[in-house]
Design a protein around this motif. Structure first.
Motif, mmCIF file in Angstrom:
data_model
loop_
_atom_site.group_PDB
_atom_site.id
_atom_site.type_symbol
_atom_site.label_atom_id
_atom_site.label_comp_id
_atom_site.label_asym_id
_atom_site.label_seq_id
_atom_site.Cartn_x
_atom_site.Cartn_y
_atom_site.Cartn_z
ATOM 1 N N ASP A 1 0.899 -1.128 -0.045
ATOM 2 C CA ASP A 1 0.030 0.124 -0.074
ATOM 3 C C ASP A 1 0.884 1.394 -0.119
ATOM 4 O O ASP A 1 0.643 2.070 -0.892
ATOM 5 C CB ASP A 1 -1.044 0.003 1.035
ATOM 6 N N SER B 1 -8.420 -0.101 7.783
ATOM 7 C CA SER B 1 -8.463 0.766 6.799
ATOM 8 C C SER B 1 -8.084 2.244 6.915
ATOM 9 O O SER B 1 -7.532 2.917 6.216
ATOM 10 C CB SER B 1 -9.992 0.869 6.198
ATOM 11 N N LYS C 1 -4.105 2.402 7.454
ATOM 12 C CA LYS C 1 -3.692 2.222 5.919
ATOM 13 C C LYS C 1 -4.035 3.467 5.147
ATOM 14 O O LYS C 1 -2.923 3.898 4.630
ATOM 15 C CB LYS C 1 -4.432 1.207 5.120
ATOM 16 N N LEU C 2 -4.843 4.184 5.322
ATOM 17 C CA LEU C 2 -5.205 5.351 4.701
ATOM 18 C C LEU C 2 -4.352 6.381 5.119
ATOM 19 O O LEU C 2 -3.789 7.248 4.490
ATOM 20 C CB LEU C 2 -6.743 5.687 4.985
ATOM 21 N N VAL D 1 -6.747 3.196 -2.767
ATOM 22 C CA VAL D 1 -7.800 4.125 -2.160
ATOM 23 C C VAL D 1 -9.190 3.501 -2.343
ATOM 24 O O VAL D 1 -10.183 3.552 -1.400
ATOM 25 C CB VAL D 1 -7.601 5.429 -2.629
ATOM 26 N N LEU E 1 -9.909 0.553 0.161
ATOM 27 C CA LEU E 1 -9.988 0.871 1.578
ATOM 28 C C LEU E 1 -10.926 1.787 1.831
ATOM 29 O O LEU E 1 -11.568 1.766 2.941
ATOM 30 C CB LEU E 1 -8.519 1.937 1.994
ATOM 31 N N VAL E 2 -11.373 2.651 0.888
ATOM 32 C CA VAL E 2 -12.619 3.712 1.156
ATOM 33 C C VAL E 2 -13.942 2.662 1.283
ATOM 34 O O VAL E 2 -14.688 3.029 1.940
ATOM 35 C CB VAL E 2 -12.756 4.565 0.039
#
Length: 398
Positions: A132, A192, A195-196, A146, A149-150
């Motif tokens: 990522d 998430s 990660k974001l 993205v 994850l979103v």
């Protein structure tokens, strides 16, 4: 990293799936059961595909560097969709199928987007743990990251809110399951979010990849375990409670069976003791044994003794339930003594009733039998009944 935690988590989740598989085979058209099995199976797949050894194996066997990444992201996305579908079926309502179709179609587009963006992007360097953040600035690959994850964050957020809001309207095991499910999906959000944050930090020129390689796996593992626990609580909770009640009743009936043990053995009234049986089956076996003995003693029950004992205990305690149990206990103890005294005479055969017959309406009330068992070990009226000749009662004892 050797992926041990991933494989252990996967094994536990797929073990739950194996346990539910027989029900799925018998009720394959039940959408709620299919959703539960999908959640268990896909959650396990997420851990399996995300383990570094699996990542390396998939990339090597396919000949495509980092092919394991979109496969893992696809399983996470499918798991998110399955969780949403499960909540919808769990809650029910007039538009269940329409709502589930919308969720499925929405996440089908997310899956398509993941496949397309990975195909358009370029990720030639294999990254097993920090894909990522390493490719956070690579065209198309960044969009794929993205997107999943979103999509995952949106699913867990909706699931958390729905589960906790619904939990306020119900109670019992369902409420416990919904609260646990809500907490689990909230933990899943940590995956998430971390990660974001690491991806955004990469866009800003900072290296926060540790968020994605250390915190997010822990959040994912904890979240999946708690979420699946929440799913299983309404299913396993009532069964566990029933088993506990059966075990407790089984143990509390032991004094009554012990009182009747000599008669049961001498007259061969007891069915073979079940081995490796469930608590419910053991309870039925003990109730059946007691019922057989009481049926054999029926002709020896002294109604006058029952009435005198009942009146005496009721006068002393004012408790009708205790008086009834003590009176029965005294009658049973006296009948056992008299039957033992008569044992030297000619025996008459007593057939053992069939278990299936006993399971209908002939089985004694377990609550009354439990009170009788307690009275056998604590009441002086029962001790007097064991010693007094037939036709007399120690109603003045105590």
């Amino acid at each position: 990293m050797n992926g041990l935690i991933n494989y252990l988590s996967c094994g536990l989740l797929w073990l739950g799936l194996i346990v539910r598989a027989p029900d799925l085979v018998r009720h394959r058209h039940d959408p709620y059961l299919r959703a539960i099995c999908a959640v268990l199976g896909l959650a396990g797949a997420c851990f399996f595909l995300g383990a570094p050894p699996t990542v390396g194996a998939v990339n090597h066997l396919s000949g495509t560097p980092n092919l394991a990444a979109p496969l893992t992201y696809a399983s996470i996305t499918a798991y998110s969709a399955a969780s949403q579908v499960l909540i919808v079926y769990w809650r029910g309502g007039p538009h269940v199928h329409r709502v589930t179709r919308r969720w499925i179609v929405t996440y089908a587009f997310v899956l398509l987007g993941i496949a397309v963006t990975f195909g358009l992007g370029d990720a030639p360097v294999e990254r097993r743990t920090d894909f990522d953040t390493y490719y956070a600035t690579t065209p198309f690959v960044a969009e794929m990251i993205v997107l999943y994850l979103v999509g995952h964050l949106a699913a867990v957020a909706v699931t958390t809110v729905s589960a906790l809001r619904w939990a306020r309207q119900v109670d019992g095991w369902l409420r416990a399951g919904l609260v646990t499910l809500g907490v689990g999906t909230l933990c899943n959000a940590g995956y998430s979010i971390s990660k974001l944050i690491a991806v955004v930090a990469r866009w800003c020129g900072r290296d926060w990849s540790a968020l994605g390689t250390t915190i997010s796996p822990v959040a994912a593992g904890l979240g999946a375990f708690v979420t699946v626990t929440g799913v299983l609580i309404p299913l396993a909770g009532p069964r566990a409670a029933a088993c506990l009640r059966a075990l407790r009743t089984y143990g509390r009936l032991e004094p009554l069976e012990r009182e009747l043990d000599e008669l049961l053995t001498r007259r061969a009234l007891r069915l073979p003791r079940p081995r490796w049986a469930s608590p419910g089956t053991r309870l039925v076996w003990r109730q059946t044994s007691i019922h057989n003995a009481l049926g054999h003693l029926d002709a020896l029950f002294d109604r006058a003794l029952y009435d005198r004992t009942h009146e005496a205990v009721l006068r002393d305690t004012g408790d009708p339930a205790r008086a009834e149990a003590t009176a029965w206990a005294a009658v049973v103890a006296a009948a056992v003594r008299e039957e033992r005294e008569r044992a030297g005479g000619p025996e008459r055969p007593v057939p053992v009733p069939d278990v299936t017959d006993l399971l209908q309406d002939r089985t004694p009330d377990p609550a009354l039998l439990v009170r009788v068992a307690a009275a056998l070990t604590t009441s002086p009226y029962v001790t007097a009944a064991r010693l007094a000749p037939r036709g007399t009662a120690a109603s003045g004892t105590a």
